[in-house]
Design a protein around this motif. Structure first.
Motif, PDB file in Angstrom:
ATOM      1  N   GLU A   1       0.338  -0.701   0.286  1.00  0.00           N
ATOM      2  CA  GLU A   1       0.012   0.397  -0.130  1.00  0.00           C
ATOM      3  C   GLU A   1       0.720   1.230  -0.122  1.00  0.00           C
ATOM      4  N   LYS A   2       1.635   1.307   0.969  1.00  0.00           N
ATOM      5  CA  LYS A   2       3.219   2.885   0.609  1.00  0.00           C
ATOM      6  C   LYS A   2       3.694   2.409  -0.538  1.00  0.00           C
ATOM      7  N   PHE A   3       3.967   1.561  -0.993  1.00  0.00           N
ATOM      8  CA  PHE A   3       4.156   1.227  -2.459  1.00  0.00           C
ATOM      9  C   PHE A   3       3.559   2.114  -3.288  1.00  0.00           C
ATOM     10  N   LYS A   4       2.630   1.711  -2.930  1.00  0.00           N
ATOM     11  CA  LYS A   4       2.006   2.247  -4.113  1.00  0.00           C
ATOM     12  C   LYS A   4       1.571   3.925  -4.190  1.00  0.00           C
ATOM     13  N   THR A   5       1.250   4.057  -2.863  1.00  0.00           N
ATOM     14  CA  THR A   5       1.343   5.803  -2.447  1.00  0.00           C
ATOM     15  C   THR A   5       2.426   6.465  -3.228  1.00  0.00           C
ATOM     16  N   LEU A   6       3.673   5.534  -2.913  1.00  0.00           N
ATOM     17  CA  LEU A   6       4.865   6.233  -3.220  1.00  0.00           C
ATOM     18  C   LEU A   6       5.085   6.656  -5.047  1.00  0.00           C
TER      19      LEU A   6
ATOM     20  N   PHE B   1       4.488  13.770  -9.505  1.00  0.00           N
ATOM     21  CA  PHE B   1       6.043  14.951  -9.203  1.00  0.00           C
ATOM     22  C   PHE B   1       5.973  14.759 -11.321  1.00  0.00           C
ATOM     23  N   VAL B   2       6.592  13.784 -11.987  1.00  0.00           N
ATOM     24  CA  VAL B   2       6.909  13.454 -13.063  1.00  0.00           C
ATOM     25  C   VAL B   2       6.187  14.349 -14.049  1.00  0.00           C
ATOM     26  N   LYS B   3       4.585  14.186 -13.710  1.00  0.00           N
ATOM     27  CA  LYS B   3       3.470  15.516 -15.020  1.00  0.00           C
ATOM     28  C   LYS B   3       3.938  16.667 -14.230  1.00  0.00           C
ATOM     29  N   LYS B   4       4.029  17.271 -12.992  1.00  0.00           N
ATOM     30  CA  LYS B   4       5.316  18.135 -12.569  1.00  0.00           C
ATOM     31  C   LYS B   4       5.834  18.988 -13.128  1.00  0.00           C
ATOM     32  N   GLY B   5       6.509  17.649 -13.869  1.00  0.00           N
ATOM     33  CA  GLY B   5       8.389  18.314 -14.160  1.00  0.00           C
ATOM     34  C   GLY B   5       9.145  18.208 -12.970  1.00  0.00           C
ATOM     35  N   LYS B   6       8.516  17.962 -11.663  1.00  0.00           N
ATOM     36  CA  LYS B   6       9.388  17.977 -10.222  1.00  0.00           C
ATOM     37  C   LYS B   6      10.496  16.569 -10.455  1.00  0.00           C
ATOM     38  N   TYR B   7      11.744  16.757 -11.162  1.00  0.00           N
ATOM     39  CA  TYR B   7      11.805  15.431 -11.270  1.00  0.00           C
ATOM     40  C   TYR B   7      12.746  14.792 -10.535  1.00  0.00           C
ATOM     41  N   GLU B   8      13.471  15.674  -9.359  1.00  0.00           N
ATOM     42  CA  GLU B   8      14.306  15.490  -8.464  1.00  0.00           C
ATOM     43  C   GLU B   8      13.884  15.033  -7.393  1.00  0.00           C
ATOM     44  N   GLU B   9      12.804  15.543  -7.355  1.00  0.00           N
ATOM     45  CA  GLU B   9      11.567  14.769  -5.748  1.00  0.00           C
ATOM     46  C   GLU B   9      10.819  13.178  -6.669  1.00  0.00           C
ATOM     47  N   ALA B  10      10.396  13.570  -7.560  1.00  0.00           N
ATOM     48  CA  ALA B  10       9.847  11.574  -8.245  1.00  0.00           C
ATOM     49  C   ALA B  10      11.185  11.171  -8.020  1.00  0.00           C
ATOM     50  N   VAL B  11      11.682  11.344  -8.543  1.00  0.00           N
ATOM     51  CA  VAL B  11      13.474  10.262  -7.828  1.00  0.00           C
ATOM     52  C   VAL B  11      13.098   9.772  -6.185  1.00  0.00           C
ATOM     53  N   LYS B  12      13.728  10.796  -5.544  1.00  0.00           N
ATOM     54  CA  LYS B  12      13.382  10.243  -4.013  1.00  0.00           C
ATOM     55  C   LYS B  12      12.304   9.654  -4.499  1.00  0.00           C
TER      56      LYS B  12
ATOM     57  N   TYR C   1      10.295   7.121  -6.214  1.00  0.00           N
ATOM     58  CA  TYR C   1      10.730   5.924  -6.783  1.00  0.00           C
ATOM     59  C   TYR C   1      11.689   5.200  -5.698  1.00  0.00           C
ATOM     60  N   SER C   2      12.762   6.064  -5.337  1.00  0.00           N
ATOM     61  CA  SER C   2      14.123   4.923  -4.575  1.00  0.00           C
ATOM     62  C   SER C   2      13.299   4.615  -3.445  1.00  0.00           C
TER      63      SER C   2
ATOM     64  N   GLU D   1      10.301  -4.499  -8.859  1.00  0.00           N
ATOM     65  CA  GLU D   1       9.046  -3.224  -9.260  1.00  0.00           C
ATOM     66  C   GLU D   1       9.614  -2.972 -10.723  1.00  0.00           C
ATOM     67  N   CYS D   2       9.217  -3.625 -12.421  1.00  0.00           N
ATOM     68  CA  CYS D   2      10.530  -3.050 -13.072  1.00  0.00           C
ATOM     69  C   CYS D   2       9.614  -1.165 -13.518  1.00  0.00           C
ATOM     70  N   THR D   3       8.784  -1.171 -13.260  1.00  0.00           N
ATOM     71  CA  THR D   3       8.563   0.482 -13.751  1.00  0.00           C
ATOM     72  C   THR D   3       8.951   1.357 -12.872  1.00  0.00           C
ATOM     73  N   ILE D   4       9.594   1.304 -11.478  1.00  0.00           N
ATOM     74  CA  ILE D   4       9.700   2.227 -10.870  1.00  0.00           C
ATOM     75  C   ILE D   4      10.815   2.660 -11.604  1.00  0.00           C
ATOM     76  N   TYR D   5      11.902   1.501 -11.873  1.00  0.00           N
ATOM     77  CA  TYR D   5      13.135   1.415 -12.450  1.00  0.00           C
ATOM     78  C   TYR D   5      13.113   2.576 -13.725  1.00  0.00           C
ATOM     79  N   THR D   6      11.646   2.042 -14.819  1.00  0.00           N
ATOM     80  CA  THR D   6      11.794   3.418 -15.920  1.00  0.00           C
ATOM     81  C   THR D   6      11.989   3.956 -15.156  1.00  0.00           C
TER      82      THR D   6
END
Length: 94
Positions: free
Chosen positions: A1-6, A13-24, A26-27, A36-41
């Motif tokens: 559940e937490k995984f899905k939320t993150l 964040f990606v949709k908003k162009g906030k890539y640094e935040e999105a990386v955090k 996904y990490s 989970e392959c999707t997270i890596y791609t």
């Protein structure tokens, strides 16, 4: 559940162009599930946007170890290689 939320927060964040935040985000997901392959791609996409080609390539390599026919991973890895080549050329030209 937490995984899905993150993951969803990362995607937002990606949709908003906030890539640094999105990386955090996904990490953080990767700490919960490393398979989970999707997270890596998704993270690779962020790294490409941030011109972090080596990191993007590593994420794509990881996906292809898990799933050797992942088209997104092949495509994004190709973009990472291209970015690395361009950077190398630019460095040589200085």
């Amino acid at each position: 559940e937490k995984f899905k939320t993150l993951k969803n927060e990362g995607n937002d964040f990606v949709k908003k162009g906030k890539y640094e935040e999105a990386v955090k985000k996904y990490s953080e997901c990767m700490k919960l599930n490393t398979e989970e392959c999707t997270i890596y791609t998704n993270r690779a996409l962020c790294y490409l946007k941030l011109y972090k080609y080596e990191e993007a390539k590593q994420d794509c390599d990881r996906v292809l170890q898990l799933e050797d026919s992942n088209i997104k991973a092949f495509y994004r890895r190709a973009l990472a290689y291209k970015g690395l080549q361009v950077r190398k050329k630019n460095m040589a030209g200085i």
